[in-house]
Design a protein around this motif. Structure first.
Motif, PDB file in Angstrom:
ATOM      1  N   ARG A  30       0.837  -1.197   0.000  1.00  0.00           N
ATOM      2  CA  ARG A  30       0.000   0.000   0.000  1.00  0.00           C
ATOM      3  C   ARG A  30       0.872   1.248   0.000  1.00  0.00           C
ATOM      4  NH1 ARG A  30      -2.868  -3.245   3.940  1.00  0.00           N
ATOM      5  NH2 ARG A  30      -4.997  -3.667   3.304  1.00  0.00           N
ATOM      6  N   THR A  31       0.359   2.300  -0.614  1.00  0.00           N
ATOM      7  CA  THR A  31       1.020   3.593  -0.547  1.00  0.00           C
ATOM      8  C   THR A  31      -0.034   4.684  -0.540  1.00  0.00           C
ATOM      9  OG1 THR A  31       2.801   4.958  -1.475  1.00  0.00           O
ATOM     10  CG2 THR A  31       1.268   3.962  -3.052  1.00  0.00           C
ATOM     11  N   LEU A  32       0.371   5.883  -0.130  1.00  0.00           N
ATOM     12  CA  LEU A  32      -0.560   7.006  -0.107  1.00  0.00           C
ATOM     13  C   LEU A  32      -0.323   7.897  -1.315  1.00  0.00           C
ATOM     14  CD1 LEU A  32      -2.750   8.517   1.713  1.00  0.00           C
ATOM     15  CD2 LEU A  32      -0.897  10.109   2.177  1.00  0.00           C
ATOM     16  N   ALA A  33      -1.404   8.274  -1.960  1.00  0.00           N
ATOM     17  CA  ALA A  33      -1.353   9.241  -3.056  1.00  0.00           C
ATOM     18  C   ALA A  33      -2.234  10.426  -2.693  1.00  0.00           C
ATOM     19  CB  ALA A  33      -1.844   8.606  -4.356  1.00  0.00           C
ATOM     20  N   ILE A  34      -1.763  11.612  -3.014  1.00  0.00           N
ATOM     21  CA  ILE A  34      -2.555  12.824  -2.798  1.00  0.00           C
ATOM     22  C   ILE A  34      -2.605  13.611  -4.095  1.00  0.00           C
ATOM     23  CG2 ILE A  34      -2.684  15.064  -1.636  1.00  0.00           C
ATOM     24  CD1 ILE A  34      -1.423  13.828   0.806  1.00  0.00           C
ATOM     25  N   ILE A  35      -3.797  13.980  -4.513  1.00  0.00           N
ATOM     26  CA  ILE A  35      -3.964  14.934  -5.604  1.00  0.00           C
ATOM     27  C   ILE A  35      -4.039  16.313  -4.966  1.00  0.00           C
ATOM     28  CG2 ILE A  35      -5.411  15.665  -7.528  1.00  0.00           C
ATOM     29  CD1 ILE A  35      -6.357  12.793  -7.815  1.00  0.00           C
ATOM     30  N   LYS A  36      -3.114  17.177  -5.321  1.00  0.00           N
ATOM     31  CA  LYS A  36      -2.951  18.455  -4.636  1.00  0.00           C
ATOM     32  C   LYS A  36      -4.028  19.468  -5.041  1.00  0.00           C
ATOM     33  CE  LYS A  36       1.977  17.765  -3.788  1.00  0.00           C
ATOM     34  NZ  LYS A  36       3.344  18.319  -3.852  1.00  0.00           N
ATOM     35  N   PRO A  37      -4.176  20.558  -4.251  1.00  0.00           N
ATOM     36  CA  PRO A  37      -5.319  21.459  -4.425  1.00  0.00           C
ATOM     37  C   PRO A  37      -5.554  21.975  -5.844  1.00  0.00           C
ATOM     38  CG  PRO A  37      -4.177  21.990  -2.391  1.00  0.00           C
ATOM     39  CD  PRO A  37      -3.354  20.949  -3.076  1.00  0.00           C
ATOM     40  N   ASP A  38      -4.489  22.348  -6.564  1.00  0.00           N
ATOM     41  CA  ASP A  38      -4.709  22.949  -7.877  1.00  0.00           C
ATOM     42  C   ASP A  38      -5.013  21.912  -8.948  1.00  0.00           C
ATOM     43  OD1 ASP A  38      -2.036  22.171  -7.372  1.00  0.00           O
ATOM     44  OD2 ASP A  38      -1.376  23.143  -9.205  1.00  0.00           O
ATOM     45  N   CYS A  39      -4.978  20.603  -8.588  1.00  0.00           N
ATOM     46  CA  CYS A  39      -5.272  19.554  -9.568  1.00  0.00           C
ATOM     47  C   CYS A  39      -6.508  18.732  -9.213  1.00  0.00           C
ATOM     48  CB  CYS A  39      -4.078  18.633  -9.729  1.00  0.00           C
ATOM     49  SG  CYS A  39      -2.843  19.256 -10.868  1.00  0.00           S
ATOM     50  N   VAL A  40      -7.233  19.157  -8.189  1.00  0.00           N
ATOM     51  CA  VAL A  40      -8.419  18.404  -7.779  1.00  0.00           C
ATOM     52  C   VAL A  40      -9.431  18.316  -8.918  1.00  0.00           C
ATOM     53  CG1 VAL A  40     -10.434  18.489  -6.249  1.00  0.00           C
ATOM     54  CG2 VAL A  40      -8.155  18.772  -5.297  1.00  0.00           C
ATOM     55  N   ASP A  41      -9.500  19.370  -9.749  1.00  0.00           N
ATOM     56  CA  ASP A  41     -10.443  19.333 -10.866  1.00  0.00           C
ATOM     57  C   ASP A  41     -10.026  18.318 -11.938  1.00  0.00           C
ATOM     58  OD1 ASP A  41      -8.217  20.861 -11.539  1.00  0.00           O
ATOM     59  OD2 ASP A  41      -9.325  22.117 -12.939  1.00  0.00           O
ATOM     60  N   LYS A  42      -8.792  17.818 -11.845  1.00  0.00           N
ATOM     61  CA  LYS A  42      -8.311  16.790 -12.774  1.00  0.00           C
ATOM     62  C   LYS A  42      -8.306  15.406 -12.120  1.00  0.00           C
ATOM     63  CE  LYS A  42      -7.165  19.845 -15.958  1.00  0.00           C
ATOM     64  NZ  LYS A  42      -7.856  19.918 -17.264  1.00  0.00           N
ATOM     65  N   ALA A  43      -8.965  15.290 -10.973  1.00  0.00           N
ATOM     66  CA  ALA A  43      -8.903  14.050 -10.194  1.00  0.00           C
ATOM     67  C   ALA A  43      -9.381  12.847 -10.996  1.00  0.00           C
ATOM     68  CB  ALA A  43      -9.722  14.194  -8.912  1.00  0.00           C
ATOM     69  N   ASP A  44     -10.461  13.005 -11.755  1.00  0.00           N
ATOM     70  CA  ASP A  44     -10.986  11.871 -12.522  1.00  0.00           C
ATOM     71  C   ASP A  44      -9.970  11.380 -13.558  1.00  0.00           C
ATOM     72  OD1 ASP A  44     -13.314  11.958 -11.088  1.00  0.00           O
ATOM     73  OD2 ASP A  44     -14.458  13.040 -12.610  1.00  0.00           O
ATOM     74  N   GLU A  45      -9.292  12.322 -14.217  1.00  0.00           N
ATOM     75  CA  GLU A  45      -8.286  11.954 -15.217  1.00  0.00           C
ATOM     76  C   GLU A  45      -7.112  11.229 -14.564  1.00  0.00           C
ATOM     77  OE1 GLU A  45      -7.024  15.235 -17.626  1.00  0.00           O
ATOM     78  OE2 GLU A  45      -9.047  16.066 -17.781  1.00  0.00           O
ATOM     79  N   ILE A  46      -6.670  11.749 -13.410  1.00  0.00           N
ATOM     80  CA  ILE A  46      -5.534  11.144 -12.712  1.00  0.00           C
ATOM     81  C   ILE A  46      -5.905   9.764 -12.184  1.00  0.00           C
ATOM     82  CG2 ILE A  46      -3.989  11.385 -10.726  1.00  0.00           C
ATOM     83  CD1 ILE A  46      -4.105  14.431 -11.197  1.00  0.00           C
ATOM     84  N   GLU A  47      -7.121   9.626 -11.660  1.00  0.00           N
ATOM     85  CA  GLU A  47      -7.563   8.318 -11.175  1.00  0.00           C
ATOM     86  C   GLU A  47      -7.606   7.303 -12.314  1.00  0.00           C
ATOM     87  OE1 GLU A  47     -11.100   8.310  -8.714  1.00  0.00           O
ATOM     88  OE2 GLU A  47     -10.550  10.269  -7.892  1.00  0.00           O
ATOM     89  N   GLU A  48      -7.995   7.731 -13.492  1.00  0.00           N
ATOM     90  CA  GLU A  48      -8.024   6.838 -14.646  1.00  0.00           C
ATOM     91  C   GLU A  48      -6.622   6.345 -14.982  1.00  0.00           C
ATOM     92  OE1 GLU A  48      -9.476   4.526 -17.632  1.00  0.00           O
ATOM     93  OE2 GLU A  48     -10.627   5.630 -16.119  1.00  0.00           O
ATOM     94  N   ILE A  49      -5.625   7.243 -14.895  1.00  0.00           N
ATOM     95  CA  ILE A  49      -4.231   6.848 -15.125  1.00  0.00           C
ATOM     96  C   ILE A  49      -3.794   5.835 -14.068  1.00  0.00           C
ATOM     97  CG2 ILE A  49      -1.838   7.668 -15.126  1.00  0.00           C
ATOM     98  CD1 ILE A  49      -2.889  10.342 -16.230  1.00  0.00           C
ATOM     99  N   ILE A  50      -4.190   6.079 -12.827  1.00  0.00           N
ATOM    100  CA  ILE A  50      -3.839   5.185 -11.718  1.00  0.00           C
ATOM    101  C   ILE A  50      -4.386   3.781 -11.957  1.00  0.00           C
ATOM    102  CG2 ILE A  50      -4.311   4.714  -9.268  1.00  0.00           C
ATOM    103  CD1 ILE A  50      -4.197   7.785  -8.840  1.00  0.00           C
ATOM    104  N   LEU A  51      -5.643   3.690 -12.339  1.00  0.00           N
ATOM    105  CA  LEU A  51      -6.273   2.390 -12.545  1.00  0.00           C
ATOM    106  C   LEU A  51      -5.691   1.675 -13.764  1.00  0.00           C
ATOM    107  CD1 LEU A  51      -9.977   3.376 -11.770  1.00  0.00           C
ATOM    108  CD2 LEU A  51      -8.421   2.094 -10.302  1.00  0.00           C
TER     109      LEU A  51
END
Length: 218
Positions: A20-41
């Motif tokens: 397990r590891t911790l990932a944080i999407i930082k404040p100025d990229c929260v609006d890109k969270a869905d895109e980043i989560e897709e990359i993660i998956l």
């Protein structure tokens, strides 16, 4: 050199542990969270837990306590407490190192030169506003996950042969009995029936062997 009898040699399968590891999407990229989560998956991670939270400056200072006293500490605290973040617990084999590789170097400009497909190269703008955070080692991951997910249990998850051995020894004998009885009974709702049977026949259920009495209150 003595000959090796291939029939008597058994090779132990490699032990694979999901990390397990911790990932944080930082404040100025929260609006890109869905895109980043897709990359993660797409990169083979499982998102075990996720929460959107707005940390106070005090909470942010505690989270980044290891950087206390450094020149960038005040601006880091101000930035990370400036808006909501998305925190995630990610899991896969060698999650810590794979996540660090996926996000790229801390400096966004360097990331664009050396890791142009990394998350920081794609979404970051500078050293601090570099889109995402990732734990750098197991001890950090353990501490950071517990900080943002206090109820989380941080332990390696057995996989491969280790998981098969565990299931074979601990789970399968009881489950097989339940499934056998299920086939005999053929209930209308088999899932609910099996759930009730497992509760009633849990081999680890506490049992009171000594006689006891119940005293009614006066």
């Amino acid at each position: 050199m003595p000959e090796i009898d291939s029939e008597t040699v058994t090779m132990e399968p490699p032990q694979i542990f999901v990390e397990r590891t911790l990932a944080i999407i930082k404040p100025d990229c929260v609006d890109k969270a869905d895109e980043i989560e897709e990359i993660i998956l797409r990169s083979g991670f499982t998102i075990l837990q996720k929460r959107r939270v707005h940390l106070t400056p005090e909470q942010t200072s505690d989270f980044y306590a290891e950087h206390y006293g450094k020149m960038f500490f005040p601006s880091l605290v101000a930035y990370m407490s400036s808006g909501p973040i998305v925190a995630m617990v990610l899991a896969r084999e060698c999650a810590i190192s794979y996540w660090r590789e996926l996000i790229g170097p801390t400096n966004t400009l360097k990331a664009r030169e050396t890791h142009p497909d990394s998350i920081r190269a794609l979404y970051g703008t500078d050293d601090q506003r570099n889109a995402v955070h990732g734990s750098d080692m197991y001890s950090s991951a353990e501490r950071e996950i517990r900080f943002l997910f206090p109820d989380s249990i941080v332990e390696p998850i057995p996989a491969g042969q280790a998981a098969k051995d565990y299931l074979s020894k601990v789970v399968n004998p009881t489950l097989l009995k339940g499934l056998t009885e299920l086939c005999k009974q053929k209930p209308e709702d088999p899932v609910k029936w099996l759930a009730d049977w497992l509760i009633a026949n849990n081999p680890n259920k506490p049992r009171i062997n000594e006689p006891y009495s119940i005293q009614e209150p006066n």
